[in-house]
Design a protein around this motif. Sequence first.
Motif, PDB file in Angstrom:
ATOM      1  N   HIS A 248       0.578  -1.223   0.070  1.00 22.75           N
ATOM      2  CA  HIS A 248      -0.071   0.043   0.045  1.00 22.75           C
ATOM      3  C   HIS A 248       0.766   1.156  -0.096  1.00 22.75           C
ATOM      4  N   GLU A 249       1.954   1.186   0.583  1.00 26.66           N
ATOM      5  CA  GLU A 249       2.994   2.319   0.479  1.00 26.66           C
ATOM      6  C   GLU A 249       3.778   2.425  -0.811  1.00 26.66           C
ATOM      7  N   GLY A 250       3.552   1.512  -1.846  1.00 25.33           N
ATOM      8  CA  GLY A 250       4.293   1.593  -3.035  1.00 25.33           C
ATOM      9  C   GLY A 250       5.507   1.161  -3.084  1.00 25.33           C
ATOM     10  N   GLU A 251       6.159   0.298  -1.868  1.00 27.01           N
ATOM     11  CA  GLU A 251       7.246  -0.006  -2.112  1.00 27.01           C
ATOM     12  C   GLU A 251       7.729  -1.348  -2.947  1.00 27.01           C
ATOM     13  N   ILE A 252       6.573  -2.120  -3.182  1.00 30.23           N
ATOM     14  CA  ILE A 252       6.559  -3.335  -3.793  1.00 30.23           C
ATOM     15  C   ILE A 252       5.416  -3.294  -4.932  1.00 30.23           C
ATOM     16  N   ASP A 253       5.709  -4.005  -5.877  1.00 29.31           N
ATOM     17  CA  ASP A 253       4.720  -4.383  -6.847  1.00 29.31           C
ATOM     18  C   ASP A 253       3.581  -5.341  -6.524  1.00 29.31           C
ATOM     19  N   LEU A 254       3.983  -6.546  -6.289  1.00 30.30           N
ATOM     20  CA  LEU A 254       3.169  -7.712  -5.755  1.00 30.30           C
ATOM     21  C   LEU A 254       3.449  -8.275  -4.363  1.00 30.30           C
ATOM     22  N   ALA A 255       2.385  -8.724  -4.016  1.00 27.60           N
ATOM     23  CA  ALA A 255       2.604  -9.399  -2.710  1.00 27.60           C
ATOM     24  C   ALA A 255       2.018 -10.840  -2.622  1.00 27.60           C
ATOM     25  N   LEU A 256       2.824 -11.644  -2.078  1.00 32.28           N
ATOM     26  CA  LEU A 256       2.360 -13.193  -1.890  1.00 32.28           C
ATOM     27  C   LEU A 256       2.046 -13.547  -0.487  1.00 32.28           C
ATOM     28  N   MET A 257       0.893 -13.731  -0.239  1.00 29.40           N
ATOM     29  CA  MET A 257       0.336 -13.754   1.343  1.00 29.40           C
ATOM     30  C   MET A 257      -0.720 -14.717   1.249  1.00 29.40           C
ATOM     31  N   PHE A 258      -0.970 -15.379   2.583  1.00 30.28           N
ATOM     32  CA  PHE A 258      -2.252 -15.947   2.768  1.00 30.28           C
ATOM     33  C   PHE A 258      -3.516 -15.082   2.489  1.00 30.28           C
ATOM     34  N   GLU A 259      -4.493 -15.759   2.199  1.00 30.89           N
ATOM     35  CA  GLU A 259      -5.881 -15.047   2.086  1.00 30.89           C
ATOM     36  C   GLU A 259      -6.242 -14.635   3.710  1.00 30.89           C
ATOM     37  N   ARG A 260      -6.975 -13.450   3.293  1.00 27.80           N
ATOM     38  CA  ARG A 260      -7.354 -12.683   4.529  1.00 27.80           C
ATOM     39  C   ARG A 260      -8.832 -12.784   4.647  1.00 27.80           C
ATOM     40  N   PHE A 261      -9.402 -12.743   5.645  1.00 17.29           N
ATOM     41  CA  PHE A 261     -10.712 -12.557   5.920  1.00 17.29           C
ATOM     42  C   PHE A 261     -11.143 -11.184   5.844  1.00 17.29           C
ATOM     43  N   GLY A 262     -12.303 -10.947   5.051  1.00 19.60           N
ATOM     44  CA  GLY A 262     -12.301  -9.529   4.927  1.00 19.60           C
ATOM     45  C   GLY A 262     -11.823  -9.049   3.254  1.00 19.60           C
ATOM     46  N   PHE A 263     -12.193  -7.674   2.702  1.00 16.04           N
ATOM     47  CA  PHE A 263     -11.827  -7.490   1.413  1.00 16.04           C
ATOM     48  C   PHE A 263     -11.497  -5.761   1.432  1.00 16.04           C
ATOM     49  N   ASN A 264     -10.616  -5.584   0.883  1.00 17.23           N
ATOM     50  CA  ASN A 264     -10.215  -4.106   0.681  1.00 17.23           C
ATOM     51  C   ASN A 264     -10.436  -3.867  -0.949  1.00 17.23           C
ATOM     52  N   GLU A 265     -11.100  -2.762  -1.043  1.00 15.48           N
ATOM     53  CA  GLU A 265     -11.524  -2.412  -2.324  1.00 15.48           C
ATOM     54  C   GLU A 265     -10.511  -1.915  -3.249  1.00 15.48           C
ATOM     55  N   ARG A 266      -9.382  -1.440  -2.617  1.00 17.17           N
ATOM     56  CA  ARG A 266      -8.065  -1.074  -3.568  1.00 17.17           C
ATOM     57  C   ARG A 266      -7.402  -2.261  -3.979  1.00 17.17           C
ATOM     58  N   GLU A 267      -7.533  -3.619  -3.359  1.00 17.90           N
ATOM     59  CA  GLU A 267      -6.781  -4.746  -3.881  1.00 17.90           C
ATOM     60  C   GLU A 267      -7.531  -5.531  -4.739  1.00 17.90           C
ATOM     61  N   ALA A 268      -6.626  -6.222  -5.559  1.00 17.80           N
ATOM     62  CA  ALA A 268      -7.017  -7.152  -6.481  1.00 17.80           C
ATOM     63  C   ALA A 268      -6.058  -8.401  -6.033  1.00 17.80           C
ATOM     64  N   PHE A 269      -6.611  -9.579  -6.498  1.00 21.08           N
ATOM     65  CA  PHE A 269      -5.714 -10.774  -6.206  1.00 21.08           C
ATOM     66  C   PHE A 269      -6.053 -11.868  -7.239  1.00 21.08           C
ATOM     67  N   GLN A 270      -5.269 -13.040  -7.060  1.00 21.81           N
ATOM     68  CA  GLN A 270      -5.340 -14.291  -7.793  1.00 21.81           C
ATOM     69  C   GLN A 270      -4.723 -15.186  -7.005  1.00 21.81           C
ATOM     70  N   GLU A 271      -5.808 -16.284  -6.695  1.00 24.94           N
ATOM     71  CA  GLU A 271      -5.435 -17.563  -6.125  1.00 24.94           C
ATOM     72  C   GLU A 271      -4.484 -18.173  -6.782  1.00 24.94           C
ATOM     73  N   PHE A 272      -3.491 -18.870  -6.093  1.00 25.27           N
ATOM     74  CA  PHE A 272      -2.420 -19.685  -7.001  1.00 25.27           C
ATOM     75  C   PHE A 272      -2.146 -21.067  -6.339  1.00 25.27           C
ATOM     76  N   ALA A 273      -2.370 -21.154  -4.968  1.00 27.06           N
ATOM     77  CA  ALA A 273      -2.003 -22.347  -4.213  1.00 27.06           C
ATOM     78  C   ALA A 273      -2.947 -22.395  -3.009  1.00 27.06           C
ATOM     79  N   SER A 274      -2.659 -23.345  -2.201  1.00 30.21           N
ATOM     80  CA  SER A 274      -3.219 -23.244  -0.888  1.00 30.21           C
ATOM     81  C   SER A 274      -2.423 -23.943   0.090  1.00 30.21           C
ATOM     82  N   GLU A 275      -2.706 -23.896   1.434  1.00 29.02           N
ATOM     83  CA  GLU A 275      -1.939 -24.297   2.748  1.00 29.02           C
ATOM     84  C   GLU A 275      -3.029 -24.771   3.558  1.00 29.02           C
ATOM     85  N   VAL A 276      -2.337 -25.963   4.253  1.00 26.89           N
ATOM     86  CA  VAL A 276      -3.373 -26.690   5.297  1.00 26.89           C
ATOM     87  C   VAL A 276      -2.691 -26.336   6.600  1.00 26.89           C
ATOM     88  N   LEU A 277      -3.663 -25.554   7.412  1.00 30.23           N
ATOM     89  CA  LEU A 277      -3.016 -25.254   8.751  1.00 30.23           C
ATOM     90  C   LEU A 277      -3.402 -26.287   9.817  1.00 30.23           C
TER      91      LEU A 277
END
Length: 295
Positions: free
Chosen positions: A139-168
Amino acid sequence: MALHSDNLLLFLAVLDHGSFSAAARALGRVPSAVSMAIAQLEAELDLQLFERSTRDVRPTEVARALEPEARQLVAGLRRLQTHALTLHQGLERRLTLAIAPELLSAPWSEPLARLAAEFPALEVDVLSAPQTAVLQMLHEGEIDLALMFERFGFNEREAFQEFASEVLVAVVAPQHPVAAAGRARLRLEELVEQRQIAVARRDAGGDDPRVLLSRKLWRTDSHLASLSLVQAGLGWAFLPRRMVAPLLAAGSLLQIEFENASNEVRLWVDVVWLKDRALGLGARRFIELMNESRS
Protein backbone atom coordinates in the motif's frame (compact mmCIF):
# COMPACT_ATOMS: atom_id res chain seq x y z
CA MET A 1 32.45 1.74 -41.01
CA ALA A 2 33.18 -1.80 -42.26
CA LEU A 3 31.43 -3.77 -39.54
CA HIS A 4 27.75 -3.15 -38.87
CA SER A 5 24.75 -5.29 -38.08
CA ASP A 6 23.81 -6.12 -41.67
CA ASN A 7 27.19 -7.35 -42.87
CA LEU A 8 27.78 -9.21 -39.59
CA LEU A 9 24.56 -11.13 -40.28
CA LEU A 10 25.74 -11.83 -43.84
CA PHE A 11 29.16 -12.96 -42.60
CA LEU A 12 27.65 -15.40 -40.09
CA ALA A 13 25.07 -16.68 -42.59
CA VAL A 14 27.81 -17.63 -45.05
CA LEU A 15 29.76 -19.31 -42.24
CA ASP A 16 26.69 -21.27 -41.15
CA HIS A 17 25.41 -22.29 -44.60
CA GLY A 18 28.68 -22.84 -46.48
CA SER A 19 27.87 -20.91 -49.65
CA PHE A 20 26.66 -17.55 -50.86
CA SER A 21 23.56 -19.07 -52.45
CA ALA A 22 22.53 -20.99 -49.32
CA ALA A 23 23.12 -17.90 -47.17
CA ALA A 24 21.07 -15.85 -49.61
CA ARG A 25 18.15 -18.29 -49.39
CA ALA A 26 18.27 -18.20 -45.59
CA LEU A 27 18.23 -14.38 -45.57
CA GLY A 28 15.74 -13.95 -48.42
CA ARG A 29 18.26 -12.24 -50.70
CA VAL A 30 19.77 -12.90 -54.10
CA PRO A 31 23.17 -14.72 -54.17
CA SER A 32 24.90 -11.96 -56.13
CA ALA A 33 23.99 -9.36 -53.47
CA VAL A 34 25.45 -11.56 -50.71
CA SER A 35 28.62 -12.23 -52.71
CA MET A 36 29.12 -8.53 -53.45
CA ALA A 37 28.50 -7.52 -49.82
CA ILE A 38 31.10 -10.02 -48.54
CA ALA A 39 33.59 -8.86 -51.16
CA GLN A 40 33.05 -5.25 -50.11
CA LEU A 41 33.51 -6.18 -46.45
CA GLU A 42 36.78 -7.94 -47.27
CA ALA A 43 37.97 -4.89 -49.21
CA GLU A 44 37.12 -2.48 -46.38
CA LEU A 45 38.82 -4.69 -43.78
CA ASP A 46 41.70 -5.52 -46.15
CA LEU A 47 41.30 -9.15 -45.07
CA GLN A 48 40.31 -12.30 -46.92
CA LEU A 49 37.43 -13.94 -45.09
CA PHE A 50 36.53 -16.75 -47.52
CA GLU A 51 38.32 -18.85 -50.11
CA ARG A 52 36.12 -19.23 -53.20
CA SER A 53 35.75 -22.30 -55.41
CA THR A 54 33.25 -23.22 -58.09
CA ARG A 55 31.18 -25.26 -55.63
CA ASP A 56 31.40 -23.51 -52.27
CA VAL A 57 33.28 -21.06 -50.08
CA ARG A 58 35.51 -21.95 -47.17
CA PRO A 59 36.22 -19.62 -44.24
CA THR A 60 39.83 -18.56 -43.76
CA GLU A 61 41.63 -18.62 -40.44
CA VAL A 62 40.95 -14.89 -40.21
CA ALA A 63 37.20 -15.53 -40.51
CA ARG A 64 37.34 -18.20 -37.81
CA ALA A 65 39.23 -15.79 -35.55
CA LEU A 66 36.55 -13.11 -36.01
CA GLU A 67 33.61 -15.52 -35.66
CA PRO A 68 33.25 -15.67 -31.82
CA GLU A 69 33.12 -11.89 -31.37
CA ALA A 70 30.83 -11.52 -34.37
CA ARG A 71 28.38 -13.98 -32.82
CA GLN A 72 28.55 -12.17 -29.48
CA LEU A 73 27.84 -8.83 -31.16
CA VAL A 74 24.86 -10.19 -33.10
CA ALA A 75 23.45 -11.92 -30.00
CA GLY A 76 23.88 -8.71 -27.99
CA LEU A 77 22.14 -6.70 -30.69
CA ARG A 78 19.21 -9.13 -30.70
CA ARG A 79 18.92 -8.89 -26.91
CA LEU A 80 18.98 -5.09 -27.18
CA GLN A 81 16.26 -5.13 -29.84
CA THR A 82 14.14 -7.50 -27.74
CA HIS A 83 14.61 -5.35 -24.64
CA ALA A 84 13.68 -2.19 -26.56
CA LEU A 85 10.54 -3.91 -27.89
CA THR A 86 9.43 -5.11 -24.44
CA LEU A 87 10.07 -1.65 -22.99
CA HIS A 88 7.85 -0.25 -25.73
CA GLN A 89 5.20 -2.81 -24.76
CA GLY A 90 5.36 -1.73 -21.11
CA LEU A 91 8.07 -3.86 -19.49
CA GLU A 92 9.18 -2.31 -16.22
CA ARG A 93 12.89 -2.06 -15.37
CA ARG A 94 12.46 -3.85 -12.04
CA LEU A 95 9.77 -6.08 -10.52
CA THR A 96 9.64 -6.24 -6.72
CA LEU A 97 7.90 -9.10 -4.92
CA ALA A 98 7.39 -9.46 -1.19
CA ILE A 99 6.57 -12.86 0.29
CA ALA A 100 5.39 -13.90 3.73
CA PRO A 101 8.22 -16.09 5.12
CA GLU A 102 5.92 -19.07 5.64
CA LEU A 103 5.34 -19.10 1.87
CA LEU A 104 8.97 -19.19 0.74
CA SER A 105 8.45 -22.86 -0.11
CA ALA A 106 5.18 -22.20 -1.96
CA PRO A 107 5.13 -22.79 -5.76
CA TRP A 108 6.16 -19.30 -6.93
CA SER A 109 9.76 -19.89 -8.04
CA GLU A 110 8.89 -21.88 -11.19
CA PRO A 111 6.63 -19.11 -12.58
CA LEU A 112 9.43 -16.66 -11.77
CA ALA A 113 11.91 -18.83 -13.70
CA ARG A 114 9.58 -18.81 -16.70
CA LEU A 115 9.25 -15.04 -16.42
CA ALA A 116 13.04 -14.66 -16.40
CA ALA A 117 13.29 -16.80 -19.53
CA GLU A 118 10.72 -14.63 -21.33
CA PHE A 119 12.17 -11.30 -20.16
CA PRO A 120 15.89 -11.82 -19.42
CA ALA A 121 16.53 -8.07 -19.07
CA LEU A 122 13.96 -7.67 -16.29
CA GLU A 123 15.48 -7.09 -12.85
CA VAL A 124 13.66 -8.82 -9.97
CA ASP A 125 13.85 -8.14 -6.25
CA VAL A 126 12.39 -10.74 -3.85
CA LEU A 127 11.80 -9.65 -0.26
CA SER A 128 10.46 -11.55 2.74
CA ALA A 129 8.58 -10.01 5.66
CA PRO A 130 5.65 -10.82 7.97
CA GLN A 131 2.32 -10.66 6.18
CA THR A 132 1.25 -7.42 7.87
CA ALA A 133 4.50 -5.76 6.79
CA VAL A 134 4.15 -7.15 3.25
CA LEU A 135 0.69 -5.63 2.98
CA GLN A 136 1.92 -2.29 4.30
CA MET A 137 4.76 -2.26 1.75
CA LEU A 138 2.25 -2.91 -1.01
CA HIS A 139 0.00 0.00 0.00
CA GLU A 140 2.97 2.34 0.44
CA GLY A 141 4.21 1.61 -3.08
CA GLU A 142 7.44 -0.13 -2.05
CA ILE A 143 6.59 -3.37 -3.88
CA ASP A 144 4.63 -4.35 -6.96
CA LEU A 145 3.18 -7.69 -5.87
CA ALA A 146 2.58 -9.39 -2.52
CA LEU A 147 2.40 -13.15 -1.96
CA MET A 148 0.42 -13.89 1.17
CA PHE A 149 -2.24 -15.99 2.83
CA GLU A 150 -5.85 -15.10 2.11
CA ARG A 151 -7.34 -12.68 4.59
CA PHE A 152 -10.81 -12.61 6.08
CA GLY A 153 -12.44 -9.48 4.70
CA PHE A 154 -11.95 -7.44 1.56
CA ASN A 155 -10.14 -4.22 0.67
CA GLU A 156 -11.58 -2.45 -2.37
CA ARG A 157 -8.14 -1.13 -3.42
CA GLU A 158 -6.73 -4.64 -3.73
CA ALA A 159 -6.97 -7.21 -6.50
CA PHE A 160 -5.76 -10.78 -6.09
CA GLN A 161 -5.27 -14.12 -7.81
CA GLU A 162 -5.32 -17.43 -5.94
CA PHE A 163 -2.43 -19.70 -6.93
CA ALA A 164 -2.02 -22.31 -4.19
CA SER A 165 -3.38 -23.44 -0.86
CA GLU A 166 -1.88 -24.33 2.50
CA VAL A 167 -3.29 -26.56 5.23
CA LEU A 168 -3.00 -25.33 8.81
CA VAL A 169 -2.93 -27.99 11.54
CA ALA A 170 -3.40 -27.58 15.29
CA VAL A 171 -0.13 -28.30 17.13
CA VAL A 172 1.28 -28.09 20.63
CA ALA A 173 4.61 -28.74 22.34
CA PRO A 174 5.03 -32.07 24.17
CA GLN A 175 5.52 -30.26 27.49
CA HIS A 176 2.26 -28.32 27.21
CA PRO A 177 -0.50 -29.36 29.68
CA VAL A 178 -2.77 -30.40 26.78
CA ALA A 179 -0.17 -32.95 25.67
CA ALA A 180 0.98 -33.85 29.18
CA ALA A 181 -2.54 -34.97 30.09
CA GLY A 182 -1.92 -38.01 27.91
CA ARG A 183 -5.20 -37.91 26.02
CA ALA A 184 -5.03 -38.85 22.38
CA ARG A 185 -8.05 -36.80 21.31
CA LEU A 186 -9.80 -33.66 22.54
CA ARG A 187 -13.08 -31.96 21.86
CA LEU A 188 -12.61 -28.65 20.09
CA GLU A 189 -14.31 -26.69 22.85
CA GLU A 190 -11.74 -27.92 25.36
CA LEU A 191 -9.19 -25.59 23.77
CA VAL A 192 -11.30 -22.48 24.32
CA GLU A 193 -9.70 -21.89 27.73
CA GLN A 194 -6.21 -22.86 26.59
CA ARG A 195 -3.92 -20.05 25.40
CA GLN A 196 -3.80 -19.88 21.60
CA ILE A 197 -0.89 -18.37 19.68
CA ALA A 198 -2.27 -16.85 16.48
CA VAL A 199 -1.28 -14.71 13.54
CA ALA A 200 -3.83 -11.97 14.01
CA ARG A 201 -4.22 -8.22 13.89
CA ARG A 202 -3.88 -6.31 17.14
CA ASP A 203 -7.16 -4.49 16.49
CA ALA A 204 -8.88 -7.85 15.85
CA GLY A 205 -10.30 -6.51 12.58
CA GLY A 206 -10.29 -8.68 9.47
CA ASP A 207 -9.20 -11.86 11.28
CA ASP A 208 -10.34 -15.29 10.10
CA PRO A 209 -12.72 -16.74 12.73
CA ARG A 210 -11.92 -20.29 11.61
CA VAL A 211 -8.48 -20.10 13.24
CA LEU A 212 -9.28 -17.99 16.32
CA LEU A 213 -10.91 -20.30 18.86
CA SER A 214 -9.56 -19.47 22.29
CA ARG A 215 -10.68 -16.79 24.74
CA LYS A 216 -7.01 -16.46 25.72
CA LEU A 217 -5.15 -15.17 22.70
CA TRP A 218 -1.55 -14.16 22.10
CA ARG A 219 -1.14 -12.41 18.74
CA THR A 220 1.92 -12.48 16.44
CA ASP A 221 2.64 -11.08 12.98
CA SER A 222 3.90 -14.34 11.43
CA HIS A 223 3.61 -18.10 11.71
CA LEU A 224 7.34 -18.25 12.41
CA ALA A 225 6.88 -16.14 15.54
CA SER A 226 3.92 -18.31 16.55
CA LEU A 227 6.01 -21.44 16.08
CA SER A 228 8.70 -20.16 18.47
CA LEU A 229 6.11 -19.50 21.18
CA VAL A 230 4.47 -22.89 20.68
CA GLN A 231 7.83 -24.67 20.90
CA ALA A 232 8.40 -22.87 24.23
CA GLY A 233 5.20 -24.45 25.56
CA LEU A 234 3.34 -21.14 25.82
CA GLY A 235 0.26 -22.22 23.90
CA TRP A 236 -1.17 -24.12 20.96
CA ALA A 237 -1.54 -22.86 17.39
CA PHE A 238 -2.75 -23.54 13.89
CA LEU A 239 0.44 -23.63 11.80
CA PRO A 240 1.21 -24.49 8.14
CA ARG A 241 1.67 -28.21 7.67
CA ARG A 242 4.72 -27.77 5.44
CA MET A 243 6.38 -25.73 8.17
CA VAL A 244 5.75 -28.14 11.05
CA ALA A 245 6.00 -31.49 9.26
CA PRO A 246 9.71 -32.04 10.16
CA LEU A 247 9.02 -31.09 13.80
CA LEU A 248 6.05 -33.46 13.99
CA ALA A 249 8.16 -36.26 12.51
CA ALA A 250 10.90 -35.58 15.09
CA GLY A 251 8.42 -35.50 17.98
CA SER A 252 9.31 -31.96 19.03
CA LEU A 253 5.74 -30.91 18.20
CA LEU A 254 2.51 -32.89 18.52
CA GLN A 255 -0.57 -32.63 16.35
CA ILE A 256 -3.79 -32.12 18.31
CA GLU A 257 -6.55 -34.49 17.24
CA PHE A 258 -10.19 -33.50 17.75
CA GLU A 259 -13.07 -35.86 18.47
CA ASN A 260 -15.75 -33.60 17.01
CA ALA A 261 -14.05 -31.59 14.25
CA SER A 262 -11.32 -31.65 11.66
CA ASN A 263 -7.82 -30.78 12.78
CA GLU A 264 -7.21 -28.90 9.53
CA VAL A 265 -8.02 -25.46 8.14
CA ARG A 266 -7.25 -24.81 4.48
CA LEU A 267 -6.16 -21.30 3.51
CA TRP A 268 -5.66 -20.04 -0.01
CA VAL A 269 -2.43 -18.34 -0.98
CA ASP A 270 -2.83 -15.21 -3.09
CA VAL A 271 -0.75 -12.88 -5.21
CA VAL A 272 -2.07 -9.38 -4.42
CA TRP A 273 -1.68 -6.02 -6.16
CA LEU A 274 -3.37 -2.62 -6.07
CA LYS A 275 -6.07 -1.78 -8.60
CA ASP A 276 -5.17 1.91 -8.71
CA ARG A 277 -1.51 1.32 -9.58
CA ALA A 278 -0.70 0.32 -13.16
CA LEU A 279 1.26 -2.93 -13.41
CA GLY A 280 4.13 -3.36 -15.85
CA LEU A 281 4.31 -6.11 -18.43
CA GLY A 282 6.49 -8.28 -16.19
CA ALA A 283 4.10 -8.10 -13.22
CA ARG A 284 1.10 -8.86 -15.42
CA ARG A 285 2.84 -11.82 -17.00
CA PHE A 286 3.95 -13.15 -13.59
CA ILE A 287 0.32 -13.12 -12.40
CA GLU A 288 -0.67 -15.06 -15.53
CA LEU A 289 2.09 -17.61 -14.91
CA MET A 290 1.06 -18.00 -11.26
CA ASN A 291 -2.51 -18.67 -12.38
CA GLU A 292 -1.30 -21.22 -14.94
CA SER A 293 0.70 -22.99 -12.23
CA ARG A 294 -2.56 -23.99 -10.50
CA SER A 295 -3.46 -26.40 -13.31
